[in-house]
Design a protein around this motif. Structure first.
Motif, short mmCIF file in Angstrom:
data_model
loop_
_atom_site.label_atom_id
_atom_site.label_comp_id
_atom_site.label_asym_id
_atom_site.label_seq_id
_atom_site.Cartn_x
_atom_site.Cartn_y
_atom_site.Cartn_z
N GLN A 1 -7.68 54.27 123.63
CA GLN A 1 -7.89 52.95 123.04
C GLN A 1 -6.59 52.32 122.57
N ASP A 2 -5.53 53.11 122.50
CA ASP A 2 -4.22 52.60 122.10
C ASP A 2 -3.37 52.17 123.28
N ALA A 3 -3.93 52.21 124.50
CA ALA A 3 -3.16 51.87 125.70
C ALA A 3 -3.93 50.90 126.57
N GLU A 4 -3.19 50.10 127.32
CA GLU A 4 -3.79 49.23 128.32
C GLU A 4 -2.88 49.21 129.54
N PHE A 5 -3.46 48.82 130.68
CA PHE A 5 -2.76 48.93 131.95
C PHE A 5 -2.90 47.63 132.73
N LYS A 6 -1.75 47.08 133.14
CA LYS A 6 -1.73 45.86 133.93
C LYS A 6 -1.18 46.17 135.32
N LEU A 7 -1.76 45.51 136.30
CA LEU A 7 -1.41 45.76 137.69
C LEU A 7 -1.16 44.42 138.39
N VAL A 8 0.02 44.29 138.98
CA VAL A 8 0.41 43.07 139.70
C VAL A 8 0.80 43.44 141.12
N PHE B 1 -0.62 55.88 139.69
CA PHE B 1 -0.73 55.00 138.52
C PHE B 1 -2.19 54.82 138.11
N ILE B 2 -3.04 54.59 139.09
CA ILE B 2 -4.47 54.39 138.80
C ILE B 2 -5.08 55.66 138.22
N GLU B 3 -4.76 56.82 138.83
CA GLU B 3 -5.33 58.07 138.34
C GLU B 3 -4.83 58.38 136.93
N ALA B 4 -3.54 58.17 136.70
CA ALA B 4 -2.99 58.43 135.36
C ALA B 4 -3.64 57.54 134.31
N SER B 5 -3.83 56.27 134.65
CA SER B 5 -4.45 55.35 133.69
C SER B 5 -5.88 55.78 133.38
N SER B 6 -6.58 56.31 134.38
CA SER B 6 -7.95 56.79 134.17
C SER B 6 -7.98 58.02 133.27
N LEU B 7 -7.01 58.90 133.45
CA LEU B 7 -6.95 60.13 132.66
C LEU B 7 -6.57 59.86 131.21
N ILE B 8 -5.71 58.88 131.00
CA ILE B 8 -5.30 58.57 129.63
C ILE B 8 -6.46 57.96 128.85
N ASN B 9 -7.04 56.90 129.41
CA ASN B 9 -8.26 56.31 128.84
C ASN B 9 -8.21 56.30 127.31
N VAL C 1 0.66 63.61 138.95
CA VAL C 1 -0.03 62.74 137.99
C VAL C 1 0.11 63.29 136.57
N GLU C 2 0.08 64.60 136.42
CA GLU C 2 0.20 65.19 135.08
C GLU C 2 1.54 64.84 134.45
N SER C 3 2.60 64.90 135.25
CA SER C 3 3.93 64.53 134.77
C SER C 3 3.95 63.06 134.32
N LEU C 4 3.30 62.21 135.11
CA LEU C 4 3.23 60.78 134.78
C LEU C 4 2.45 60.55 133.49
N VAL C 5 1.31 61.22 133.36
CA VAL C 5 0.49 61.09 132.16
C VAL C 5 1.27 61.53 130.92
N ASN C 6 2.02 62.62 131.04
CA ASN C 6 2.78 63.12 129.90
C ASN C 6 3.79 62.10 129.40
N LYS C 7 4.47 61.42 130.31
CA LYS C 7 5.49 60.45 129.89
C LYS C 7 4.84 59.16 129.37
N MET C 8 3.71 58.76 129.93
CA MET C 8 2.98 57.63 129.37
C MET C 8 2.53 57.95 127.95
N ASN C 9 2.01 59.16 127.77
CA ASN C 9 1.56 59.56 126.43
C ASN C 9 2.70 59.63 125.43
#
Length: 197
Positions: A49-56, A39-47, A151-159
């Motif tokens: 301005q249209d996305a934000e990431f919350k962690l609990v 999750f952390i790596e994917a959020s860093s790769l997306i970076n 991570v690439e698979s995760l980034v693709n679905k987030m995007n």
């Protein structure tokens, strides 16, 4: 019988998400096996301005799979991640309402209750294609299953949700319908009732 059932009255979409960004939420123990590093790596790769990431969640130093204190301090310093810390169970409905998409790239699950609660709050799901998580997702209807440790698979679905934000509402409605049809307390109660009567 899958789980103890979700209280769909207690877990529901109550707030209008007040941001122009697509917000991704990870909520769970900060363990390697929960996919926190992905999750952390994917959020860093997306970076984006249209996305934000919350962690609990919090670390558990008694668990060998826990993130370290140093890693937690590193996360707290990340500009693109909003670390909300540990939250009590009673606070979680409000937390789900702060985000659009629930992400749990876990390595294995029984049945991820946090994902079911998020789905009850009309959140699309991005989970790993592993037992337990599979039961929570109808592919391309209420979310996506991603490859384990990919991570690439995760980034693709987030995007996908960043680029198709108009899909978030319909996926979210499908998430809640799945919970009401299959995982609600009422449905689970009837299944237990059939066993004992």
């Amino acid at each position: 019988i899958q789980g103890n059932g979700i209280d769909t009255k207690n877990f529901s979409r109550e707030l209008v998400h007040q941001t122009n960004k697509v917000t991704f939420l990870f909520a769970g123990r900060l363990l390697v096996d929960k996919g926190i590093n992905e999750f952390i790596e994917a959020s860093s790769l997306i970076n984006n301005q249209d996305a934000e990431f919350k962690l609990v969640g919090d670390i558990d130093l008694s668990n060998p799979k826990s993130l370290s204190l140093d890693k937690l301090d590193e996360i707290k310093c990340m500009d693109h991640i909003d670390y909300l810390g540990r939250k009590d169970y009673e606070e979680m409905n409000s937390i789900y309402n702060l985000a659009n998409i629930f992400v749990l790239p876990s390595y294995r699950e029984g049945l991820p209750k946090s994902a079911l609660e998020a789905a009850s709050c009309e959140m699309p799901l991005i989970l790993t294609d592993v037992p337990g998580c599979k039961e929570c997702v109808i592919e391309s209807k209420n979310g996506f299953l991603v490859e384990l440790k990919n991570v690439e698979s995760l980034v693709n679905k987030m995007n996908f949700f960043i680029q198709n934000r108009q899909k978030i509402a319909s996926y979210g409605i499908a998430s809640r319908k799945l919970i009401k049809d299959k995982f609600s307390q009422e449905k689970i109660f009837l299944q237990f009732k059939k066993i004992f009567i």
